[in-house]
Motif scaffolding. Structure first.
Motif, mmCIF file in Angstrom:
data_model
loop_
_atom_site.group_PDB
_atom_site.id
_atom_site.type_symbol
_atom_site.label_atom_id
_atom_site.label_comp_id
_atom_site.label_asym_id
_atom_site.label_seq_id
_atom_site.Cartn_x
_atom_site.Cartn_y
_atom_site.Cartn_z
ATOM 1 N N THR A 144 17.350 27.338 -1.340
ATOM 2 C CA THR A 144 17.221 26.261 -0.358
ATOM 3 C C THR A 144 15.980 25.450 -0.691
ATOM 4 O O THR A 144 14.885 26.012 -0.793
ATOM 5 N N VAL A 145 16.154 24.148 -0.892
ATOM 6 C CA VAL A 145 15.069 23.306 -1.395
ATOM 7 C C VAL A 145 14.900 22.075 -0.519
ATOM 8 O O VAL A 145 15.793 21.689 0.240
ATOM 9 N N GLU A 146 13.755 21.431 -0.635
ATOM 10 C CA GLU A 146 13.564 20.128 -0.023
ATOM 11 C C GLU A 146 14.353 19.103 -0.831
ATOM 12 O O GLU A 146 14.435 19.185 -2.057
ATOM 13 N N GLN A 147 14.924 18.123 -0.149
ATOM 14 C CA GLN A 147 15.801 17.160 -0.807
ATOM 15 C C GLN A 147 15.099 16.365 -1.909
ATOM 16 O O GLN A 147 15.724 16.000 -2.912
ATOM 17 N N ASN A 148 13.813 16.105 -1.758
ATOM 18 C CA ASN A 148 13.098 15.311 -2.745
ATOM 19 C C ASN A 148 12.928 16.024 -4.078
ATOM 20 O O ASN A 148 12.573 15.402 -5.083
ATOM 21 N N LEU A 149 13.209 17.345 -4.130
ATOM 22 C CA LEU A 149 13.141 18.068 -5.406
ATOM 23 C C LEU A 149 14.144 17.508 -6.407
ATOM 24 O O LEU A 149 13.927 17.600 -7.621
ATOM 25 N N VAL A 150 15.231 16.925 -5.936
ATOM 26 C CA VAL A 150 16.251 16.369 -6.839
ATOM 27 C C VAL A 150 15.625 15.420 -7.854
ATOM 28 O O VAL A 150 15.889 15.496 -9.054
ATOM 29 N N PHE A 151 14.780 14.511 -7.383
ATOM 30 C CA PHE A 151 14.121 13.563 -8.292
ATOM 31 C C PHE A 151 13.275 14.293 -9.316
ATOM 32 O O PHE A 151 13.281 13.949 -10.513
ATOM 33 N N HIS A 152 12.530 15.288 -8.889
ATOM 34 C CA HIS A 152 11.624 15.996 -9.789
ATOM 35 C C HIS A 152 12.395 16.731 -10.889
ATOM 36 O O HIS A 152 11.943 16.769 -12.043
ATOM 37 N N ALA B 282 0.813 -1.213 0.000
ATOM 38 C CA ALA B 282 0.000 0.000 0.000
ATOM 39 C C ALA B 282 0.847 1.264 0.000
ATOM 40 O O ALA B 282 0.415 2.308 -0.508
ATOM 41 N N ALA B 283 2.056 1.174 0.559
ATOM 42 C CA ALA B 283 2.905 2.367 0.698
ATOM 43 C C ALA B 283 3.938 2.508 -0.424
ATOM 44 O O ALA B 283 4.678 3.499 -0.457
ATOM 45 N N THR B 284 3.991 1.543 -1.340
ATOM 46 C CA THR B 284 5.019 1.559 -2.388
ATOM 47 C C THR B 284 4.881 2.767 -3.313
ATOM 48 O O THR B 284 3.783 3.139 -3.731
ATOM 49 N N ILE B 285 6.033 3.380 -3.611
ATOM 50 C CA ILE B 285 6.114 4.490 -4.566
ATOM 51 C C ILE B 285 7.147 4.136 -5.624
ATOM 52 O O ILE B 285 8.059 3.346 -5.378
ATOM 53 N N ALA B 286 7.003 4.684 -6.816
ATOM 54 C CA ALA B 286 7.907 4.350 -7.923
ATOM 55 C C ALA B 286 9.294 4.923 -7.678
ATOM 56 O O ALA B 286 9.442 6.069 -7.247
ATOM 57 N N ASN B 287 10.307 4.111 -7.944
ATOM 58 C CA ASN B 287 11.688 4.559 -7.742
ATOM 59 C C ASN B 287 12.373 4.852 -9.075
ATOM 60 O O ASN B 287 11.805 4.636 -10.158
ATOM 61 N N ALA B 288 13.605 5.334 -8.997
ATOM 62 C CA ALA B 288 14.329 5.790 -10.189
ATOM 63 C C ALA B 288 14.523 4.678 -11.215
ATOM 64 O O ALA B 288 14.377 4.900 -12.424
#
Length: 495
Positions: A478-486, A145-151
């Protein structure tokens, strides 16, 4: 009073105008002319908004701004300079941001949560991989249920080849976050899975990803997690698996090339045939101790050459995992040597690719509790004692600064760790061990620390992101770290 202020303002403006028209008195100063040249270079930088054929993410685990600073000085001093004027390969990149590294439940993060942020675009809890924050760590029943797509899933679906490199175990937190989904980062093989867990362990997921075409090349350590307990590897070390599966043999049977040392690595075909490289039973060797296995730069070169065979391009994630481990040990001498090896890998990736079609992002997942102690004169050995400032010259005096206890101290220390000066039933003042330059620069020296810990800890401050190539200009501020993926996904899918 008002007239005095107005007169002062008029005089200031007049002076500014005069300086704008005439040469400044410092115009021939070396620092001034160097800054003018740097200004011209920066003014010439233009954003690249073409689609990124290739995306390379390089992560030096634990290499925050402070650790990077120590590496910069060490590299420069090894070249015979003061060190602080040195520039590492990624420090030449035109775009820069700071990333906030916290996990959703941790002010000071762990690498599973930070790795997942960069490889999925979603911040999550400490200790979990490839899942969102709804999962409670360790609960396998919640993974689906918690799975998200990875790189690996996202970029392979674009038709790109995918590579994963680490000097740590390939099943360790940061590299695993590129391809796996796990309720706990410690589920590296089946022996650690809770009873009844239906989700495969991380090693099994990696081999499955290779067989499914989601990973084309994987190079690093961690051989023990792919082998059964009753099987020994090429170095005579036993496996960890209790299910009897030999995942290396499964991969070979599926047509994957397997390499395990320098010799077999150099013999691998880089023609698009999948490659699995497992060079140690656990983590690869520190750069200072490396024998019989490739450097991070050599693995980077091999991976890029193999992945470039795909006309659709590639995604490659590269981790210098042992920077983190040496920091945990409080052993700065090995930290900076692995840091330089990482910078060499960055330079190699830059050399083998084109800025016009390759986005390169260089960053860290978190920083450590590293501390820089004053007041060191310029040129003080970054591994050695803090030497006094020379008021009449530039280079530090050959005389150490002394603490209040009358003893010298190193340029770098840690706020906590095994090198603590505090011991049980002891008043620290006056009992801190004496220290010589020879002791301080020894490869095995553990820096003095304050709080006693069995392992030095991460810290929570921002880390730097250096970037170049398509859409790299979006990384700023200054950004949130998850922005890298986006940013990576945006660059790869731009029209």
């Amino acid at each position: 009073m008002k007239s005095i202020v107005c007169s002062a303002l008029a005089l200031a403006l007049t002076g500014s105008a005069a300086f704008a028209q005439d040469a400044l008195p410092q115009q021939n100063n070396d620092w001034f002319t160097a800054a003018q040249a740097e200004l011209a270079r920066k003014a010439a930088v233009q954003p690249i908004t073409k689609k990124a054929r290739n995306v390379i993410l390089l992560v030096a685990d634990g290499n925050g701004v402070g650790t990077n600073y120590a590496t910069r000085l060490f590299d420069g001093q090894q070249k015979g300079n003061f060190g602080d004027e040195n520039v590492l390969a990624h420090e030449t990149f035109p775009h820069l941001a700071l990333a906030k590294t916290y996990n959703v439940n941790a002010q000071t993060p762990d690498s599973a949560g930070t790795g997942t942020a960069m490889h999925t675009g979603v911040k999550t809890k400490a200790g979990v991989i490839g899942v969102d924050e709804t999962l409670n760590r360790g609960d396998c029943s919640q993974v689906e249920a918690a799975t998200i797509a990875n790189a690996a899933e996202v970029f392979s679906a674009m038709g790109k080849s995918v590579g994963v490199i680490s000097t740590a175990r390939l099943t360790h937190a940061t590299p695993a976050s590129a391809y796996a989904h796990a309720a706990d980062r410690n589920f590296e093989d089946n022996s650690k899975l809770p009873e009844g867990c239906a989700v495969p362990d991380i090693a099994a997921q990696m081999i499955e990803a290779m067989m499914d075409g989601k990973i084309d090349i994987a190079l690093g350590g961690g051989r023990r997690h792919f082998l059964p307990k009753d099987v020994t590897d090429e170095e005579g070390k036993g496996g960890k698996r209790t299910d009897g599966k030999n995942l290396i043999e499964d991969a070979r049977a599926a047509g994957v090339q397997y390499v395990h040392d320098d010799e077999t690595f150099k013999a691998a075909k880089l023609d698009g045939t999948p490659v699995l490289g497992l060079f140690e039973s656990s983590h690869m060797k520190y750069e200072a101790d490396r024998t019989g296995e490739p450097s991070l730069a050599e693995m980077t070169e091999a991976a890029i050459k193999a992945l470039q065979t795909n006309d659709e391009g590639f995604f490659l994630t590269i981790e210098a995992g042992r920077v983190d481990h040496a920091n945990h040990d409080g052993n700065l001498a090995r930290v900076v040597r692995d840091g330089v090896a990482f910078a060499d890998a960055v330079a190699k990736a830059d050399e083998l690719t084109n800025d016009e079609d390759t986005l390169i992002i260089v960053t860290a997942d978190h920083e450590h509790a590293i501390a820089f102690q004053g007041y060191a004169g310029r040129g003080s050995d970054i591994l050695g004692l803090s030497m006094k400032i020379d008021p009449a010259g530039v280079k530090a005096l050959d005389e150490p600064n002394l603490a209040a206890d009358g003893k010298p101290y190193t340029t770098v220390g840690y706020l906590n760790g095994t090198g603590t000066i505090l011991t049980e039933d002891q008043d620290w003042f006056g009992t801190r061990p004496a220290l010589t330059q020879e002791q301080a620069i020894d490869l095995d020296y553990v820096q003095q620390a304050l709080i006693p810990m069995s392992s030095e800890t991460h810290s929570g401050e921002d880390v730097a992101i250096y970037a170049k190539g398509p859409f790299a200009h979006l990384l700023n501020g200054t950004v949130e770290q998850n922005l890298v993926f986006h940013i990576m996904q945006h660059a790869a899918s731009a029209e």
